[in-house]
Design a protein around this motif. Structure first.
Motif, PDB file in Angstrom:
ATOM      1  N   PRO A 199       4.153  -6.438  -0.648  1.00 52.35           N
ATOM      2  CA  PRO A 199       3.324  -5.043   0.075  1.00 52.35           C
ATOM      3  C   PRO A 199       2.532  -4.431  -1.289  1.00 52.35           C
ATOM      4  O   PRO A 199       2.750  -4.379  -2.438  1.00 52.35           O
ATOM      5  CB  PRO A 199       4.409  -4.270   0.256  1.00 52.35           C
ATOM      6  N   ARG A 200       1.387  -3.972  -0.781  1.00 53.13           N
ATOM      7  CA  ARG A 200       0.719  -3.221  -1.537  1.00 53.13           C
ATOM      8  C   ARG A 200      -0.035  -1.702  -0.846  1.00 53.13           C
ATOM      9  O   ARG A 200       0.180  -1.827   0.201  1.00 53.13           O
ATOM     10  CB  ARG A 200      -0.769  -3.964  -2.080  1.00 53.13           C
ATOM     11  N   ARG A 240       5.084   1.547   0.597  1.00 55.16           N
ATOM     12  CA  ARG A 240       6.255   1.373   1.534  1.00 55.16           C
ATOM     13  C   ARG A 240       5.689  -0.037   2.490  1.00 55.16           C
ATOM     14  O   ARG A 240       4.471  -0.216   2.462  1.00 55.16           O
ATOM     15  CB  ARG A 240       6.281   2.661   2.746  1.00 55.16           C
ATOM     16  N   MET A 241       6.951  -0.532   2.733  1.00 59.25           N
ATOM     17  CA  MET A 241       6.766  -1.796   3.708  1.00 59.25           C
ATOM     18  C   MET A 241       6.114  -1.429   5.192  1.00 59.25           C
ATOM     19  O   MET A 241       6.670  -0.472   5.771  1.00 59.25           O
ATOM     20  CB  MET A 241       8.107  -2.401   3.628  1.00 59.25           C
ATOM     21  N   GLY A 286      14.050   3.628  -3.666  1.00 57.63           N
ATOM     22  CA  GLY A 286      13.028   2.645  -3.608  1.00 57.63           C
ATOM     23  C   GLY A 286      13.278   2.067  -4.996  1.00 57.63           C
ATOM     24  O   GLY A 286      14.259   1.895  -5.444  1.00 57.63           O
ATOM     25  N   THR A 287      12.134   1.452  -5.522  1.00 56.16           N
ATOM     26  CA  THR A 287      12.333   0.475  -6.708  1.00 56.16           C
ATOM     27  C   THR A 287      11.135   0.881  -7.662  1.00 56.16           C
ATOM     28  O   THR A 287       9.956   1.246  -7.249  1.00 56.16           O
ATOM     29  CB  THR A 287      11.882  -1.218  -6.109  1.00 56.16           C
ATOM     30  N   LEU A 288      11.807   1.250  -8.982  1.00 54.53           N
ATOM     31  CA  LEU A 288      10.704   1.362  -9.801  1.00 54.53           C
ATOM     32  C   LEU A 288      10.663   0.172 -10.915  1.00 54.53           C
ATOM     33  O   LEU A 288      11.562  -0.580 -11.351  1.00 54.53           O
ATOM     34  CB  LEU A 288      11.404   2.500 -10.856  1.00 54.53           C
ATOM     35  N   GLY A 316      11.603   2.139   1.278  1.00 53.87           N
ATOM     36  CA  GLY A 316      11.358   3.150   0.130  1.00 53.87           C
ATOM     37  C   GLY A 316      10.113   2.682  -0.527  1.00 53.87           C
ATOM     38  O   GLY A 316       9.755   1.763  -0.483  1.00 53.87           O
ATOM     39  N   PRO A 317       9.940   3.574  -1.465  1.00 53.67           N
ATOM     40  CA  PRO A 317       8.767   3.485  -2.309  1.00 53.67           C
ATOM     41  C   PRO A 317       8.681   2.183  -3.257  1.00 53.67           C
ATOM     42  O   PRO A 317       9.911   2.019  -3.897  1.00 53.67           O
ATOM     43  CB  PRO A 317       8.142   4.762  -3.009  1.00 53.67           C
TER      44      PRO A 317
END
Length: 329
Positions: free
Chosen positions: A21-22, A3-4, A123-125, A79-80
């Protein structure tokens, strides 16, 4: 699942938050070259959309960094971000990894397990190396994109999913479609928007800034590069792109004994000058090549037509006729 968590300060050139982001924080994104700034201006436009994005480019160019920036600047930033390398998993495991499985779906499935589609909800996959996705799973991914719903392995009930798909590949997807290795309908579903990440050799203005940022992440007393080391870094063609540059910086950081990495601290393959470009091959007709070869063989045989015919594997009359043609021309 990532997450950011960082201050939202935008780049003056592209308008993006220049951070990827990591789990361990966020990585500064370097884009001094005009080529990469153009990439990120395009990404800035894509970030506002919910459409799938295909990130294309050679291996090691930083396609995942582009995907992470896309997520970080989208309405889904809170989101993730869930990455998966589809080429790293066998097909039978990949289906369960993506879509989850129900209890008893297969031997060892002792409980329900959610997949990455569910983990990436809101979020994003990120599907890395998507060109390697097996055909049966391509059909299931297509259905998930078309219907917005998934079904766990071993279960009959489908449920909705709210995920943005970003994929990446170093392969020519359209060529894979033509070869029957990738579904055409899935190709058009995934490649609604696309961005091409240029190789490092085409954005040389990024080499030294990238190297300095990478060095800053290493545990070493060195905090810079000598002029000789910089010249080596700028001269190298970087076939392995940013990933190869990172390896070179790690190598230099491990060997450096002073405050700056010197040329001799860099990998040996960087110190060897690249081979001189080969002269362009002269295009000749088959008859010209044949004539040159026959005359060479005849000369090697001391002018003996009988011996030359034996070496060439032709009859003496055939050789005599060709020699007569050569003398007449």
């Amino acid at each position: 699942m990532e997450r950011m968590e960082h201050p939202r300060q935008s780049c003056e050139v592209c308008g993006l938050i220049p951070l990827a982001p990591r789990l361990s924080g966020a990585t500064d994104v370097v884009a001094r070259s005009a080529a990469m700034q153009a990439v990120f201006r395009r990404v800035a436009r894509f970030a506002r959309s919910e459409a799938p994005v295909a990130v294309l480019g050679e291996t090691g160019t930083g396609k995942e960094v582009v995907a992470r920036m896309l997520h970080a600047n989208s309405p889904r930033a809170s989101g993730p971000f869930v990455p998966v390398n589809v080429a790293a998993l066998p097909a039978e495991l990949l289906e369960s990894e993506l879509f989850g499985h129900g209890k008893g779906a297969f031997t060892g499935a002792t409980q329900n397990r959610r997949g990455l589609f569910e983990a990436a909800s809101k979020g994003t996959l990120f599907l890395d190396e998507v060109a390697e996705l097996p055909l049966p799973l391509q059909a299931k991914l297509l259905r998930a994109l078309q219907d917005g719903e998934i079904r766990r392995v071993g279960e009959n009930q489908a449920f909705e999913t709210d995920v943005r798909i970003v994929c990446a590949t170093h392969r020519d997807l359209l060529q894979r479609v033509r070869g029957g290795a990738f579904r055409e309908d899935l190709y058009y579903r995934l490649k609604v928007l696309s961005v091409q990440v240029p190789p490092l050799r085409e954005r040389r203005d990024d080499i030294l800034p990238l190297a300095r940022r990478m060095l800053g992440e290493e545990r070493t007393r060195a905090h810079g590069f000598t002029d000789a080391a910089q010249a080596v870094l700028l001269r190298h063609p970087w076939p392995g792109n940013v990933r190869e540059l990172q390896n070179a910086v790690k190598h230099g950081a491990a060997l450096a004994t002073g405050a700056r990495i010197d040329a001799e601290d860099l990998p040996e393959e960087l110190l060897t000058p690249p081979p001189a470009p080969r002269a362009p091959y002269a295009l000749r007709s088959l008859a010209e090549v044949e004539r040159e070869h026959i005359l060479r063989v005849l000369d090697a045989c001391g002018g003996s037509q009988a011996e030359a015919a034996r070496v060439l594997g032709v009859g003496r009359n055939t050789l005599w006729r060709k020699l007569r043609e050569y003398s007449a021309s």
